[in-house]
Design a protein around this motif. Structure first.
Motif, PDB file in Angstrom:
ATOM      1  N   SER A   1       0.828  -1.205   0.000  1.00 15.96           N
ATOM      2  CA  SER A   1       0.000   0.000   0.000  1.00 15.96           C
ATOM      3  C   SER A   1       0.863   1.257   0.000  1.00 15.96           C
ATOM      4  N   ALA A   2       1.960   1.216   0.756  1.00 16.71           N
ATOM      5  CA  ALA A   2       2.849   2.380   0.799  1.00 16.71           C
ATOM      6  C   ALA A   2       3.476   2.642  -0.564  1.00 16.71           C
ATOM      7  N   ARG A   3       3.803   1.574  -1.276  1.00 17.90           N
ATOM      8  CA  ARG A   3       4.401   1.740  -2.602  1.00 17.90           C
ATOM      9  C   ARG A   3       3.390   2.303  -3.585  1.00 17.90           C
ATOM     10  N   VAL A   4       2.143   1.851  -3.483  1.00 14.45           N
ATOM     11  CA  VAL A   4       1.099   2.386  -4.354  1.00 14.45           C
ATOM     12  C   VAL A   4       0.905   3.874  -4.095  1.00 14.45           C
ATOM     13  N   ILE A   5       0.770   4.231  -2.834  1.00 12.20           N
ATOM     14  CA  ILE A   5       0.518   5.626  -2.475  1.00 12.20           C
ATOM     15  C   ILE A   5       1.706   6.500  -2.851  1.00 12.20           C
ATOM     16  N   ALA A   6       2.925   6.037  -2.545  1.00 14.25           N
ATOM     17  CA  ALA A   6       4.118   6.837  -2.844  1.00 14.25           C
ATOM     18  C   ALA A   6       4.313   7.010  -4.351  1.00 14.25           C
ATOM     19  N   SER A   7       4.149   5.934  -5.106  1.00 13.96           N
ATOM     20  CA  SER A   7       4.364   6.029  -6.554  1.00 13.96           C
ATOM     21  C   SER A   7       3.305   6.906  -7.209  1.00 13.96           C
ATOM     22  N   CYS A   8       2.057   6.792  -6.775  1.00 17.64           N
ATOM     23  CA  CYS A   8       1.000   7.638  -7.329  1.00 17.64           C
ATOM     24  C   CYS A   8       1.208   9.099  -6.933  1.00 17.64           C
ATOM     25  N   GLY A   9       1.634   9.312  -5.697  1.00 11.40           N
ATOM     26  CA  GLY A   9       1.902  10.679  -5.265  1.00 11.40           C
ATOM     27  C   GLY A   9       3.017  11.324  -6.070  1.00 11.40           C
ATOM     28  N   LEU A  10       4.100  10.590  -6.300  1.00 13.89           N
ATOM     29  CA  LEU A  10       5.213  11.133  -7.092  1.00 13.89           C
ATOM     30  C   LEU A  10       4.792  11.374  -8.538  1.00 13.89           C
ATOM     31  N   ALA A  11       3.997  10.457  -9.079  1.00 12.09           N
ATOM     32  CA  ALA A  11       3.526  10.634 -10.456  1.00 12.09           C
ATOM     33  C   ALA A  11       2.644  11.872 -10.571  1.00 12.09           C
ATOM     34  N   LEU A  12       1.751  12.062  -9.618  1.00  9.11           N
ATOM     35  CA  LEU A  12       0.875  13.232  -9.643  1.00  9.11           C
ATOM     36  C   LEU A  12       1.661  14.525  -9.456  1.00  9.11           C
ATOM     37  N   LEU A  13       2.677  14.478  -8.613  1.00  4.60           N
ATOM     38  CA  LEU A  13       3.531  15.651  -8.422  1.00  4.60           C
ATOM     39  C   LEU A  13       4.233  16.021  -9.720  1.00  4.60           C
ATOM     40  N   ALA A  14       4.717  15.012 -10.439  1.00  7.03           N
ATOM     41  CA  ALA A  14       5.389  15.263 -11.721  1.00  7.03           C
ATOM     42  C   ALA A  14       4.414  15.836 -12.746  1.00  7.03           C
TER      43      ALA A  14
ATOM     44  N   ALA B   1      -6.473  -2.699  -2.364  1.00  4.67           N
ATOM     45  CA  ALA B   1      -7.367  -1.747  -1.700  1.00  4.67           C
ATOM     46  C   ALA B   1      -6.805  -0.338  -1.794  1.00  4.67           C
ATOM     47  N   ALA B   2      -5.476  -0.203  -1.638  1.00  8.67           N
ATOM     48  CA  ALA B   2      -4.848   1.113  -1.765  1.00  8.67           C
ATOM     49  C   ALA B   2      -5.046   1.669  -3.169  1.00  8.67           C
ATOM     50  N   ALA B   3      -4.922   0.808  -4.177  1.00 10.56           N
ATOM     51  CA  ALA B   3      -5.124   1.250  -5.556  1.00 10.56           C
ATOM     52  C   ALA B   3      -6.559   1.716  -5.779  1.00 10.56           C
ATOM     53  N   VAL B   4      -7.525   0.994  -5.192  1.00  6.19           N
ATOM     54  CA  VAL B   4      -8.927   1.391  -5.310  1.00  6.19           C
ATOM     55  C   VAL B   4      -9.157   2.743  -4.645  1.00  6.19           C
ATOM     56  N   PHE B   5      -8.597   2.925  -3.461  1.00  5.50           N
ATOM     57  CA  PHE B   5      -8.737   4.205  -2.763  1.00  5.50           C
ATOM     58  C   PHE B   5      -8.165   5.343  -3.602  1.00  5.50           C
TER      59      PHE B   5
END
Length: 234
Positions: A43-56, A128-132
């Motif tokens: 879940s942490a990897r999903v959240i971190a990778s999505c956060g970095l992608a959105l920041l970019a 579940a993290a990806a769904v959130f």
């Protein structure tokens, strides 16, 4: 929003982020141990990778404006109530409720209450993290794009800002929730209070203190209870 929680058992499959045998939140004593524990979770990897992608993406779209600031302030203002609504009406939905029967919402959370220190149900599973994250994106666009149209601005920038803030809030929730179940004691008086309230929710009265990172929802919506009051029968 918990539909996919049971789709993949990270422990059984040996997937990245799987819980090591015997690893529990209540074995963690320091913040650095907690950070390593969280980093091993999918879940942490999903959240971190999505956060970095959105920041970019947000950086590529150009500089922030007044509308971005409004969205950030608004998100911070409603985060506590939003967290309360999800926890109270989704995670604690009665088993016979539609969301519980059709979406599976609440099943994993009931397991979390049965064994609060078990990481598999304390933290979000990878799917579940990806769904959130996906649902947060839909909500962010649904709020930010109409707002941008009202002021005559393009919708992509504020929508990306809103989604980024929501994903960061989800990461903050995971982190605070994990720490609240470890032996680590927050230095901040505010977070110590939140952790104490969360323990009341788990061990004395699960009808109170639905906030994890904020108690605004509990204060506004009537689920704030003192520890002594929560321990009384009825």
């Amino acid at each position: 929003m918990e539909v996919s929680c049971d789709l993949v058992d990270d422990t059984a499959t040996g997937a990245p982020g799987a819980t090591r045998r015997g690893e529990r939140a209540d074995d963690v004593r320091t913040r650095s141990e907690a950070l390593r524990t969280l980093a091993r979770r999918g879940s942490a990897r999903v959240i971190a990778s999505c956060g970095l992608a959105l920041l970019a993406v947000r950086a590529a779209l150009g500089g922030a404006g007044v509308l971005d600031a409004v969205i950030v302030v608004a998100a911070l203002a409603v985060a506590g109530v939003g967290e309360w609504v999800v926890h109270r009406h989704l995670f604690h939905a009665p088993e016979q409720a539609w969301v519980a029967r059709r979406l599976g919402v609440g099943r994993e959370h009931r397991r979390h209450h049965a064994d609060p220190g078990a990481l598999d149900t304390l933290l979000l599973r990878t799917p579940a993290a990806a769904v959130f994250v996906a649902v947060l994106g839909v909500v962010a666009a649904g709020v930010a794009v109409p707002l941008a149209r009202v002021v005559g601005a393009p919708g992509a920038r504020p929508a990306t800002t809103a989604w980024l803030v929501a994903v960061l809030a989800l990461g903050h929730y995971e982190w605070v929730h994990l720490l609240a179940h470890t032996r680590y004691r927050f230095r901040s008086r505010r977070y110590r209070r939140l952790a104490r309230n969360h323990r009341v929710h788990h061990h004395r009265d699960d009808r109170s203190w639905f906030g994890v990172t904020s108690d605004v929802g509990d204060r506004l919506l009537g689920t704030r209870r003192a520890a002594a009051e929560a321990s009384r029968p009825g």
